[in-house]
Write a protein that holds these residues in place. Structure first.
Motif, PDB file in Angstrom:
ATOM      1  N   GLY A 156       0.799  -1.222   0.000  1.00 52.10           N
ATOM      2  CA  GLY A 156       0.000   0.000   0.000  1.00 52.10           C
ATOM      3  C   GLY A 156       0.825   1.263   0.000  1.00 52.10           C
ATOM      4  O   GLY A 156       0.518   2.220  -0.709  1.00 52.10           O
ATOM      5  N   HIS A 157       1.911   1.273   0.780  1.00 55.32           N
ATOM      6  CA  HIS A 157       2.656   2.518   0.971  1.00 55.32           C
ATOM      7  C   HIS A 157       4.164   2.301   0.911  1.00 55.32           C
ATOM      8  O   HIS A 157       4.917   2.928   1.651  1.00 55.32           O
ATOM      9  N   HIS A 158       4.588   1.381   0.033  1.00 60.73           N
ATOM     10  CA  HIS A 158       6.008   1.112  -0.198  1.00 60.73           C
ATOM     11  C   HIS A 158       6.720   0.745   1.101  1.00 60.73           C
ATOM     12  O   HIS A 158       7.810   1.240   1.409  1.00 60.73           O
ATOM     13  N   LYS A 159       6.120  -0.164   1.852  1.00 62.15           N
ATOM     14  CA  LYS A 159       6.676  -0.573   3.139  1.00 62.15           C
ATOM     15  C   LYS A 159       7.683  -1.713   2.974  1.00 62.15           C
ATOM     16  O   LYS A 159       7.522  -2.588   2.126  1.00 62.15           O
ATOM     17  N   ASN A 160       8.703  -1.695   3.811  1.00 59.74           N
ATOM     18  CA  ASN A 160       9.683  -2.773   3.879  1.00 59.74           C
ATOM     19  C   ASN A 160       9.009  -3.977   4.537  1.00 59.74           C
ATOM     20  O   ASN A 160       8.766  -3.973   5.745  1.00 59.74           O
ATOM     21  N   MET A 161       8.721  -5.007   3.758  1.00 58.00           N
ATOM     22  CA  MET A 161       7.976  -6.151   4.282  1.00 58.00           C
ATOM     23  C   MET A 161       8.734  -6.879   5.398  1.00 58.00           C
ATOM     24  O   MET A 161       8.122  -7.490   6.273  1.00 58.00           O
TER      25      MET A 161
ATOM     26  N   ILE B  71      -2.111 -10.914  -8.856  1.00 60.93           N
ATOM     27  CA  ILE B  71      -1.477 -12.199  -8.543  1.00 60.93           C
ATOM     28  C   ILE B  71       0.045 -12.065  -8.578  1.00 60.93           C
ATOM     29  O   ILE B  71       0.757 -13.010  -8.283  1.00 60.93           O
ATOM     30  N   SER B  72       0.533 -10.885  -8.933  1.00 60.44           N
ATOM     31  CA  SER B  72       1.972 -10.609  -8.978  1.00 60.44           C
ATOM     32  C   SER B  72       2.308  -9.557  -7.929  1.00 60.44           C
ATOM     33  O   SER B  72       1.564  -8.590  -7.742  1.00 60.44           O
ATOM     34  N   PHE B  73       3.452  -9.735  -7.281  1.00 53.29           N
ATOM     35  CA  PHE B  73       3.866  -8.842  -6.192  1.00 53.29           C
ATOM     36  C   PHE B  73       5.346  -8.521  -6.357  1.00 53.29           C
ATOM     37  O   PHE B  73       6.137  -9.370  -6.772  1.00 53.29           O
ATOM     38  N   ALA B  74       5.710  -7.288  -6.022  1.00 57.17           N
ATOM     39  CA  ALA B  74       7.120  -6.886  -6.035  1.00 57.17           C
ATOM     40  C   ALA B  74       7.487  -6.326  -4.671  1.00 57.17           C
ATOM     41  O   ALA B  74       6.791  -5.448  -4.136  1.00 57.17           O
ATOM     42  N   TYR B  75       8.582  -6.824  -4.108  1.00 57.48           N
ATOM     43  CA  TYR B  75       9.047  -6.326  -2.815  1.00 57.48           C
ATOM     44  C   TYR B  75       9.596  -4.905  -2.939  1.00 57.48           C
ATOM     45  O   TYR B  75      10.477  -4.660  -3.774  1.00 57.48           O
ATOM     46  N   PRO B  76       9.126  -3.959  -2.130  1.00 53.98           N
ATOM     47  CA  PRO B  76       9.766  -2.643  -2.101  1.00 53.98           C
ATOM     48  C   PRO B  76      11.232  -2.773  -1.686  1.00 53.98           C
ATOM     49  O   PRO B  76      11.561  -3.448  -0.705  1.00 53.98           O
ATOM     50  N   GLY B  77      12.091  -2.172  -2.456  1.00 52.00           N
ATOM     51  CA  GLY B  77      13.519  -2.271  -2.162  1.00 52.00           C
ATOM     52  C   GLY B  77      14.086  -3.655  -2.377  1.00 52.00           C
ATOM     53  O   GLY B  77      15.232  -3.915  -1.988  1.00 52.00           O
ATOM     54  N   ASN B  78      13.294  -4.558  -2.970  1.00 43.69           N
ATOM     55  CA  ASN B  78      13.711  -5.947  -3.202  1.00 43.69           C
ATOM     56  C   ASN B  78      14.066  -6.680  -1.909  1.00 43.69           C
ATOM     57  O   ASN B  78      14.835  -7.644  -1.923  1.00 43.69           O
ATOM     58  N   ARG B  79      13.482  -6.240  -0.772  1.00 45.41           N
ATOM     59  CA  ARG B  79      13.771  -6.865   0.520  1.00 45.41           C
ATOM     60  C   ARG B  79      12.728  -7.941   0.809  1.00 45.41           C
ATOM     61  O   ARG B  79      11.547  -7.635   0.953  1.00 45.41           O
ATOM     62  N   SER B  80      13.191  -9.189   0.912  1.00 45.51           N
ATOM     63  CA  SER B  80      12.269 -10.305   1.130  1.00 45.51           C
ATOM     64  C   SER B  80      12.722 -11.151   2.311  1.00 45.51           C
ATOM     65  O   SER B  80      13.891 -11.123   2.706  1.00 45.51           O
ATOM     66  N   ASP B  81      11.776 -11.906   2.880  1.00 45.46           N
ATOM     67  CA  ASP B  81      12.103 -12.878   3.921  1.00 45.46           C
ATOM     68  C   ASP B  81      11.092 -14.017   3.872  1.00 45.46           C
ATOM     69  O   ASP B  81      10.120 -13.977   3.116  1.00 45.46           O
ATOM     70  N   SER B  82      11.352 -15.039   4.667  1.00 46.80           N
ATOM     71  CA  SER B  82      10.533 -16.253   4.594  1.00 46.80           C
ATOM     72  C   SER B  82       9.108 -16.034   5.075  1.00 46.80           C
ATOM     73  O   SER B  82       8.169 -16.592   4.508  1.00 46.80           O
TER      74      SER B  82
END
Length: 243
Positions: free
Chosen positions: A94-99, A127-138
């Protein structure tokens, strides 16, 4: 005779299995555009239509530094227009949050916000999602899968092997700095059959974030290269046809 027929059937089955495993598809290019920059509507969409290429726009409501920043980003009417043009609308929180900084409830709230805005504006649930800042975790991967996301994109500057797909898709960031220009061109030149090159692209140009800007002329140069080499260009939602 029965033994001979059995051996023949086993041989044919093994040959078919081996053929299926070694079949390699064409090189794919997936164009994704992040942050709902207004240049996506004003500049990118016409360029894509000129080349006849699909794309995925990963949208969010970017927090403004000042009220004047509102003109730098698309409104929902413009986002809905992109969908009506035939482009995929993906979720960028919604607001470019670091997941990776959110708990489960916070993740669900951020992802659901875009889903609700899409619903209000006649856009299908992404159905497609992009991580803000490309920061991902399990944890976020688990939450996104539970929420029905088929494709989630991060970074890592790697190709996607279509024979061995992963849930978190790698991508190359495109920009017009000299370093990223060279990397983007080399990524295209070295793309092989059986691989997908996913580009992460921000504003074209990006007024708010100059370090991630892509010149319209450079984008057209890359698209012309893609077209002249007959690479297959798809939206992220269409990856399942090739995986």
């Amino acid at each position: 005779m029965k033994k001979l027929l059995f051996l023949l059937s086993v041989t044919v089955c093994c040959w078919l299995k081996t053929s299926a495993q070694t079949k390699v598809g064409p090189p794919l290019v997936v164009l994704t555009f992040d942050d709902a920059e207004v240049s996506h509507y004003q500049i990118v969409a016409p360029i894509l239509k000129k080349f006849g290429f699909p794309a995925t726009f990963m949208v969010c409501e970017m927090p403004w530094k000042t009220p004047a920043d509102s003109v730098l980003y698309m409104n929902w009417k413009q986002i809905a227009s992109l969908y009506k043009m035939g482009f995929e609308i993906g979720n960028h929180t919604g607001h470019h949050k670091n997941m990776t900084k959110l708990d489960r409830a916070g993740m669900i709230a951020e992802v659901s916000y875009i889903e609700q805005k899409c619903k209000e504006n006649g856009i299908p649930k992404p159905i497609s999602f992009a991580y803000p800042g490309n920061r991902s975790d399990s944890l976020s991967q688990v939450v996104l899968k539970e929420m029905g996301y088929k494709y989630i994109r991060a970074g890592n500057s790697q190709y996607l092997n279509l024979a061995e797909p992963t849930y978190v898709l790698p991508s190359f960031t495109m920009a017009s700095t000299e370093k990223l220009k060279i990397r983007s061109l080399n990524a295209l030149k070295n793309l092989k059959d059986g691989e997908a090159l996913i580009f992460t692209i921000h504003g074209v140009p990006d007024i708010a974030h100059p370090d991630y800007t892509t010149d319209p002329e450079f984008l057209e140069e890359l698209l012309q290269y893609i077209k002249s080499h007959d690479y297959q260009v798809i939206a992220m939602k269409d990856l399942d046809k090739y995986l």
